[in-house]
Design a protein around this motif. Structure first.
Motif, PDB file in Angstrom:
ATOM      1  N   VAL A   1       0.679  -1.141   0.153  1.00 18.72           N
ATOM      2  CA  VAL A   1      -0.186  -0.041  -0.074  1.00 18.72           C
ATOM      3  C   VAL A   1       0.767   1.185   0.006  1.00 18.72           C
ATOM      4  CG1 VAL A   1      -1.559   1.360   1.448  1.00 18.72           C
ATOM      5  CG2 VAL A   1      -1.873  -1.192   0.836  1.00 18.72           C
ATOM      6  N   GLU A   2       1.966   1.197   0.695  1.00 17.21           N
ATOM      7  CA  GLU A   2       2.931   2.536   0.723  1.00 17.21           C
ATOM      8  C   GLU A   2       3.273   2.502  -0.537  1.00 17.21           C
ATOM      9  OE1 GLU A   2       6.843   3.889   3.104  1.00 17.21           O
ATOM     10  OE2 GLU A   2       6.358   1.657   3.237  1.00 17.21           O
ATOM     11  N   ASP A   3       3.822   1.366  -1.207  1.00 17.55           N
ATOM     12  CA  ASP A   3       4.364   1.690  -2.416  1.00 17.55           C
ATOM     13  C   ASP A   3       3.738   2.129  -3.546  1.00 17.55           C
ATOM     14  OD1 ASP A   3       6.949   0.644  -1.522  1.00 17.55           O
ATOM     15  OD2 ASP A   3       6.484  -1.576  -2.158  1.00 17.55           O
ATOM     16  N   ALA A   4       2.403   1.642  -3.461  1.00 17.40           N
ATOM     17  CA  ALA A   4       1.368   2.235  -4.145  1.00 17.40           C
ATOM     18  C   ALA A   4       1.016   3.566  -4.206  1.00 17.40           C
ATOM     19  CB  ALA A   4       0.180   1.253  -4.173  1.00 17.40           C
ATOM     20  N   GLY A   5       1.154   3.872  -2.996  1.00 20.02           N
ATOM     21  CA  GLY A   5       0.854   5.520  -2.513  1.00 20.02           C
ATOM     22  C   GLY A   5       1.924   6.265  -3.259  1.00 20.02           C
ATOM     23  N   THR A   6       3.274   5.726  -2.898  1.00 21.28           N
ATOM     24  CA  THR A   6       4.432   6.631  -3.285  1.00 21.28           C
ATOM     25  C   THR A   6       4.203   6.519  -5.070  1.00 21.28           C
ATOM     26  OG1 THR A   6       5.614   5.741  -1.564  1.00 21.28           O
ATOM     27  CG2 THR A   6       6.954   6.481  -3.470  1.00 21.28           C
ATOM     28  N   ALA A   7       3.912   5.399  -5.547  1.00 18.30           N
ATOM     29  CA  ALA A   7       3.802   5.422  -7.078  1.00 18.30           C
ATOM     30  C   ALA A   7       2.653   6.327  -7.623  1.00 18.30           C
ATOM     31  CB  ALA A   7       3.639   4.007  -7.584  1.00 18.30           C
ATOM     32  N   SER A   8       1.575   6.466  -6.955  1.00 20.11           N
ATOM     33  CA  SER A   8       0.506   7.373  -7.306  1.00 20.11           C
ATOM     34  C   SER A   8       0.976   8.898  -7.269  1.00 20.11           C
ATOM     35  CB  SER A   8      -0.986   7.000  -6.654  1.00 20.11           C
ATOM     36  OG  SER A   8      -0.694   7.132  -5.390  1.00 20.11           O
ATOM     37  N   ARG A   9       1.796   8.894  -5.990  1.00 18.08           N
ATOM     38  CA  ARG A   9       2.152  10.369  -5.758  1.00 18.08           C
ATOM     39  C   ARG A   9       3.120  10.861  -6.835  1.00 18.08           C
ATOM     40  NH1 ARG A   9       6.474  11.965  -3.447  1.00 18.08           N
ATOM     41  NH2 ARG A   9       7.055  10.071  -2.700  1.00 18.08           N
ATOM     42  N   LYS A  10       4.065   9.894  -7.360  1.00 21.66           N
ATOM     43  CA  LYS A  10       4.904  10.447  -8.426  1.00 21.66           C
ATOM     44  C   LYS A  10       4.248  10.537  -9.602  1.00 21.66           C
ATOM     45  CE  LYS A  10       8.968   7.905  -6.641  1.00 21.66           C
ATOM     46  NZ  LYS A  10      10.013   6.678  -6.721  1.00 21.66           N
ATOM     47  N   VAL A  11       2.995   9.867  -9.999  1.00 22.38           N
ATOM     48  CA  VAL A  11       2.507   9.684 -11.241  1.00 22.38           C
ATOM     49  C   VAL A  11       1.628  11.300 -11.311  1.00 22.38           C
ATOM     50  CG1 VAL A  11       0.531   8.940 -12.547  1.00 22.38           C
ATOM     51  CG2 VAL A  11       2.260   7.343 -11.876  1.00 22.38           C
ATOM     52  N   SER A  12       1.174  11.393 -10.025  1.00 25.58           N
ATOM     53  CA  SER A  12       0.332  12.705  -9.915  1.00 25.58           C
ATOM     54  C   SER A  12       1.111  13.833 -10.056  1.00 25.58           C
ATOM     55  CB  SER A  12      -0.764  12.604  -8.744  1.00 25.58           C
ATOM     56  OG  SER A  12       0.139  12.605  -7.490  1.00 25.58           O
ATOM     57  N   SER A  13       2.489  13.934  -9.602  1.00 25.57           N
ATOM     58  CA  SER A  13       3.321  14.865  -9.488  1.00 25.57           C
ATOM     59  C   SER A  13       3.785  15.139 -10.683  1.00 25.57           C
ATOM     60  CB  SER A  13       4.521  14.482  -8.657  1.00 25.57           C
ATOM     61  OG  SER A  13       5.443  15.469  -8.594  1.00 25.57           O
ATOM     62  N   SER A  14       4.103  14.072 -11.627  1.00 28.89           N
ATOM     63  CA  SER A  14       4.478  14.385 -13.086  1.00 28.89           C
ATOM     64  C   SER A  14       3.302  14.772 -13.892  1.00 28.89           C
ATOM     65  CB  SER A  14       4.964  12.968 -13.839  1.00 28.89           C
ATOM     66  OG  SER A  14       4.673  11.796 -13.091  1.00 28.89           O
ATOM     67  N   LEU A  15       2.097  14.451 -13.473  1.00 25.87           N
ATOM     68  CA  LEU A  15       1.111  15.007 -14.259  1.00 25.87           C
ATOM     69  C   LEU A  15       0.790  16.556 -14.023  1.00 25.87           C
ATOM     70  CD1 LEU A  15      -1.912  12.292 -14.085  1.00 25.87           C
ATOM     71  CD2 LEU A  15      -0.514  12.991 -16.006  1.00 25.87           C
ATOM     72  N   VAL A  16       1.161  16.876 -12.732  1.00 27.59           N
ATOM     73  CA  VAL A  16       1.074  18.230 -12.343  1.00 27.59           C
ATOM     74  C   VAL A  16       2.422  18.981 -13.079  1.00 27.59           C
ATOM     75  CG1 VAL A  16       1.522  19.972 -10.414  1.00 27.59           C
ATOM     76  CG2 VAL A  16      -0.072  17.953 -10.136  1.00 27.59           C
ATOM     77  N   ASP A  17       3.342  18.495 -13.023  1.00 27.04           N
ATOM     78  CA  ASP A  17       4.393  19.249 -13.851  1.00 27.04           C
ATOM     79  C   ASP A  17       4.043  19.627 -15.343  1.00 27.04           C
ATOM     80  OD1 ASP A  17       5.678  19.121 -11.201  1.00 27.04           O
ATOM     81  OD2 ASP A  17       7.001  17.512 -11.879  1.00 27.04           O
ATOM     82  N   LEU A  18       3.513  18.135 -16.005  1.00 28.87           N
ATOM     83  CA  LEU A  18       3.079  18.248 -17.368  1.00 28.87           C
ATOM     84  C   LEU A  18       1.986  19.324 -17.622  1.00 28.87           C
ATOM     85  CD1 LEU A  18       3.274  16.888 -20.140  1.00 28.87           C
ATOM     86  CD2 LEU A  18       1.449  15.519 -19.738  1.00 28.87           C
ATOM     87  N   THR A  19       1.036  19.307 -16.684  1.00 28.87           N
ATOM     88  CA  THR A  19      -0.132  20.223 -16.849  1.00 28.87           C
ATOM     89  C   THR A  19       0.361  21.497 -16.947  1.00 28.87           C
ATOM     90  OG1 THR A  19      -1.833  18.709 -15.932  1.00 28.87           O
ATOM     91  CG2 THR A  19      -2.349  21.165 -15.918  1.00 28.87           C
ATOM     92  N   GLU A  20       1.296  21.918 -15.797  1.00 28.04           N
ATOM     93  CA  GLU A  20       1.942  23.109 -15.692  1.00 28.04           C
ATOM     94  C   GLU A  20       2.758  23.709 -16.524  1.00 28.04           C
ATOM     95  OE1 GLU A  20       2.698  26.778 -13.831  1.00 28.04           O
ATOM     96  OE2 GLU A  20       1.367  25.110 -13.005  1.00 28.04           O
ATOM     97  N   SER A  21       3.587  22.812 -17.269  1.00 33.35           N
ATOM     98  CA  SER A  21       4.481  23.155 -18.591  1.00 33.35           C
ATOM     99  C   SER A  21       3.343  23.475 -19.770  1.00 33.35           C
ATOM    100  CB  SER A  21       5.312  22.229 -19.116  1.00 33.35           C
ATOM    101  OG  SER A  21       4.607  20.881 -19.287  1.00 33.35           O
ATOM    102  N   MET A  22       2.239  22.643 -19.931  1.00 32.61           N
ATOM    103  CA  MET A  22       1.248  23.015 -20.841  1.00 32.61           C
ATOM    104  C   MET A  22       0.754  24.409 -20.877  1.00 32.61           C
ATOM    105  SD  MET A  22      -0.338  19.302 -21.800  1.00 32.61           S
ATOM    106  CE  MET A  22      -1.238  19.708 -22.914  1.00 32.61           C
ATOM    107  N   ARG A  23       0.298  24.582 -19.476  1.00 33.46           N
ATOM    108  CA  ARG A  23      -0.255  25.892 -19.149  1.00 33.46           C
ATOM    109  C   ARG A  23       0.818  27.119 -19.522  1.00 33.46           C
ATOM    110  NH1 ARG A  23      -0.309  29.616 -15.551  1.00 33.46           N
ATOM    111  NH2 ARG A  23       1.238  28.436 -13.979  1.00 33.46           N
ATOM    112  N   LYS A  24       1.868  26.734 -19.507  1.00 31.83           N
ATOM    113  CA  LYS A  24       2.996  27.830 -19.444  1.00 31.83           C
ATOM    114  C   LYS A  24       3.067  28.095 -21.109  1.00 31.83           C
ATOM    115  CE  LYS A  24       5.665  27.421 -15.291  1.00 31.83           C
ATOM    116  NZ  LYS A  24       6.947  27.250 -14.836  1.00 31.83           N
ATOM    117  N   GLN A  25       3.320  27.016 -21.728  1.00 32.05           N
ATOM    118  CA  GLN A  25       3.558  26.952 -23.259  1.00 32.05           C
ATOM    119  C   GLN A  25       1.928  27.593 -23.933  1.00 32.05           C
ATOM    120  OE1 GLN A  25       3.863  23.110 -24.628  1.00 32.05           O
ATOM    121  NE2 GLN A  25       6.224  22.939 -23.856  1.00 32.05           N
TER     122      GLN A  25
END
Length: 146
Positions: free
Chosen positions: A82-106
């Motif tokens: 469960v901890e590993d799944a939480g860490t993985a989902s946090r990393k995925v959501s973090s990369s999605l946030v980064d991608l969304t932010e870069s798209m917004r800036k572009q």
């Protein structure tokens, strides 16, 4: 009888009443002490029973704790997953946030460039022509299929 004899008779009667009263009180006290002795006599057996029950309760408690420890050891890998799944989902959501932010800036940069070069009307016209072209293709396909 003279007064001295009457006083002695009254004193004797009072003493007899006192002795009878004290006899009853002492008899009741004797019964209470006898019953107390019986109760105290039963006390070691009762304490032995309580000690045995306490030992049984402690033994059962120790077995329950051992069982709980085994079950917790069994659940530890699940908690790790469960901890590993939480860490993985946090990393995925973090990369999605980064991608969304870069798209917004572009997008913001493209919008600023469009505003700066006054190309908004040209882009709107190109989008309108593209939309009309798509509708024309859909209409042609619909008429050919019927």
């Amino acid at each position: 009888m003279d007064f001295l004899g009457i006083a002695a008779l009254i004193a004797a009667i009072a003493f007899a009443v006192l002795v009878i009263f004290l006899g009853k009180v002492l008899n009741n006290l004797s019964d209470v002490l006898s019953k107390t002795g019986d109760t105290i006599g039963k006390l070691p057996d009762q304490l032995d029973e309580i000690s045995k029950e306490t030992g049984t309760i402690l033994h059962n408690t120790n077995e329950t704790i051992l069982d709980l420890n085994e079950k917790i050891k069994t659940l530890n890998p699940i908690f790790g997953m469960v901890e590993d799944a939480g860490t993985a989902s946090r990393k995925v959501s973090s990369s999605l946030v980064d991608l969304t932010e870069s798209m917004r800036k572009q997008t913001n940069a493209a919008a600023k460039m469009t505003d700066n070069k006054d190309l908004r009307g040209l882009y709107g016209l190109a989008a309108f022509v593209y939309f009309l072209n798509q509708k024309k293709k859909e209409y042609n396909e619909a008429t050919q299929n019927t």
